[in-house]
Design a protein around this motif. Structure first.
Motif, mmCIF file in Angstrom:
data_model
loop_
_atom_site.group_PDB
_atom_site.id
_atom_site.type_symbol
_atom_site.label_atom_id
_atom_site.label_comp_id
_atom_site.label_asym_id
_atom_site.label_seq_id
_atom_site.Cartn_x
_atom_site.Cartn_y
_atom_site.Cartn_z
ATOM 1 N N LYS A 77 -7.816 -12.480 -1.919
ATOM 2 C CA LYS A 77 -6.258 -12.317 -1.118
ATOM 3 C C LYS A 77 -5.101 -12.302 -1.926
ATOM 4 O O LYS A 77 -4.243 -11.764 -1.917
ATOM 5 C CB LYS A 77 -6.232 -12.135 0.585
ATOM 6 C CG LYS A 77 -5.155 -11.493 1.622
ATOM 7 C CD LYS A 77 -4.570 -11.996 1.956
ATOM 8 C CE LYS A 77 -3.513 -10.569 2.577
ATOM 9 N NZ LYS A 77 -2.485 -12.000 3.447
ATOM 10 N N GLU A 81 -2.716 -11.150 -4.574
ATOM 11 C CA GLU A 81 -0.854 -11.676 -4.470
ATOM 12 C C GLU A 81 -0.099 -11.597 -5.789
ATOM 13 O O GLU A 81 0.889 -12.012 -6.133
ATOM 14 C CB GLU A 81 -0.362 -12.872 -3.199
ATOM 15 C CG GLU A 81 -1.249 -11.790 -1.880
ATOM 16 C CD GLU A 81 -0.437 -10.891 -1.152
ATOM 17 O OE1 GLU A 81 -0.567 -10.379 -1.764
ATOM 18 O OE2 GLU A 81 -0.889 -10.650 -0.455
ATOM 19 N N ASP A 135 0.827 -8.255 5.757
ATOM 20 C CA ASP A 135 0.679 -6.677 4.851
ATOM 21 C C ASP A 135 0.587 -5.612 5.735
ATOM 22 O O ASP A 135 1.127 -4.557 5.154
ATOM 23 C CB ASP A 135 -0.894 -7.421 4.839
ATOM 24 C CG ASP A 135 -1.311 -8.888 4.167
ATOM 25 O OD1 ASP A 135 -1.010 -9.840 3.691
ATOM 26 O OD2 ASP A 135 -0.748 -8.474 2.804
ATOM 27 N N GLU A 164 -2.778 -4.455 -0.462
ATOM 28 C CA GLU A 164 -2.562 -3.986 0.671
ATOM 29 C C GLU A 164 -3.154 -3.114 2.202
ATOM 30 O O GLU A 164 -3.090 -4.353 2.900
ATOM 31 C CB GLU A 164 -0.974 -3.796 0.714
ATOM 32 C CG GLU A 164 -0.020 -4.425 0.303
ATOM 33 C CD GLU A 164 0.558 -5.787 -0.384
ATOM 34 O OE1 GLU A 164 -0.573 -6.098 0.844
ATOM 35 O OE2 GLU A 164 0.592 -6.890 -0.934
ATOM 36 N N HIS A 167 -5.936 -5.921 2.428
ATOM 37 C CA HIS A 167 -5.350 -7.413 3.325
ATOM 38 C C HIS A 167 -5.217 -7.062 4.933
ATOM 39 O O HIS A 167 -5.316 -7.970 5.115
ATOM 40 C CB HIS A 167 -4.172 -7.518 2.783
ATOM 41 C CG HIS A 167 -4.511 -7.667 1.370
ATOM 42 N ND1 HIS A 167 -2.985 -8.254 0.328
ATOM 43 C CD2 HIS A 167 -5.440 -8.062 0.381
ATOM 44 C CE1 HIS A 167 -3.851 -8.435 -1.358
ATOM 45 N NE2 HIS A 167 -4.310 -8.094 -1.145
HETATM 46 FE FE FE2 Z 1 -0.656 -8.629 0.383
#
Ligand code: FE2
Ligand code: FE2
Length: 318
Positions: A77, A81, A135, A164, A167
């Protein structure tokens, strides 16, 4: 033979507006108003900075993840980003922005990043809550940006939104696992949700009455919905998830409004948002100091890459 005269600005602008009105895309080679270019650079840079700074609160827990599985998920994760930051800095470069200049503006505090990353992560439950709420709020904000008028930005957003959504799910799954655990684990989740709920609502920005640039950004197709519309959408999406999870959202005014077909909710503390945005949140100084240190520690990599590129160019020269 003389070259054909360049089209007048009024004609260029009419073409630009027709493309935006038809919901087609403006591409880097197209003429665009200076204000549009400036607004986009500012928005994309701020978004890129948020992705990069957003690695810190969760990166804080990588070395303390409770299992190999959790560590692998969290690493993936946080790396995503970094990738989001990279796509977005590249999108900003297509508008003529210089990446080194954007970095300088971030670490000098001249450009902002999302207020949410100035809050501390105090327990592993925060990793779950950030995935679920932060998120989740980012998805609400970003899905409409996939239909934005600037091609490179909207295309970057399509890929970012897919990641996302992973996430958000990993965060929710983490919290669900903890809620099925011990009383102490459930208390950690509730405490985390209590701390992150209001800052998550603030991620959508100030109320519409206090958001002077919204109208112009909507006319340009850079923004598709107002801050308050997106905030409402997020609340409506999240309340049933909180119920399924078994946590209480810390807002006594939260109630279903059958007439509106939406949830009513309380007013976030806008003075707190202003304080965090102006640099006085709990972790602003720490986040920038860390970013500055990372930038300085990476100087030798940039110098080596530049020296290598110069040598390679020299070897290719006839
Ligand atoms: Fe994210
Ligand atoms: Fe991201």
């Amino acid at each position: 033979m003389t070259a054909p005269a360049a089209p007048a600005e009024a004609e260029l602008n009419a073409r630009f507006e027709a493309v935006v009105a038809a919901q087609e895309r403006i591409e880097p080679r197209d003429w665009m108003p200076e204000g549009y270019r400036r607004t986009l650079i500012r928005q994309i840079a701020q978004h890129a900075h948020s992705e990069i700074i957003g690695m810190q609160p969760e990166g804080n827990w990588i070395s303390r993840a409770p299992s190999l599985r959790r560590k692998a998920i969290l690493l993936a994760k946080v790396q995503d980003e970094a990738g989001h930051g990279l796509y977005l800095y590249s999108a900003a470069e297509t508008l003529g922005a210089d990446r080194a200049d954007l970095t300088r503006r971030l670490i000098s505090g001249a450009q902002k990043y999302s207020s949410i990353f100035n809050y501390p992560t105090l327990s592993y439950a925060d990793v779950g809550t950030i995935g679920w709420l932060v998120d989740g709020a980012a998805i609400c904000n970003q899905v409409p940006l996939c239909r934005g008028s600037y091609g490179p930005y909207s295309r970057a957003m399509i890929r970012i939104c897919k990641e996302e959504s992973f996430h958000q799910r990993q965060g929710y799954e983490l919290l669900m696992t903890m809620m099925r655990g011990t009383d102490a684990q459930r208390a950690m989740v509730q405490d985390s949700v209590n701390r992150f709920w209001w800052p998550s609502l603030m991620m959508f920005g100030p109320p519409d009455t206090d958001s002077p640039n919204t109208a112009q950004s909507m006319a340009w197709g850079i923004k598709r919905h107002t801050n308050d519309e997106l905030r409402q959408r997020f609340v409506d999406m999240t309340v049933p998830q909180a119920e399924a999870l078994g946590v209480t959202l810390p807002d006594p005014d939260l109630a279903w409004n059958p007439e509106r077909g939406s949830y009513d909710f309380g007013e976030p503390d806008w003075a707190e948002l202003r304080a965090v945005i102006s640099g006085n949140g709990p972790c602003n100084a720490q986040r920038l100091a860390h970013r500055r240190r990372a930038h300085e520690d990476g100087a030798w990599v940039r110098e080596a890459a530049a020296a290598f590129a110069a040598r390679a160019a020299g070897e290719e020269a006839p």
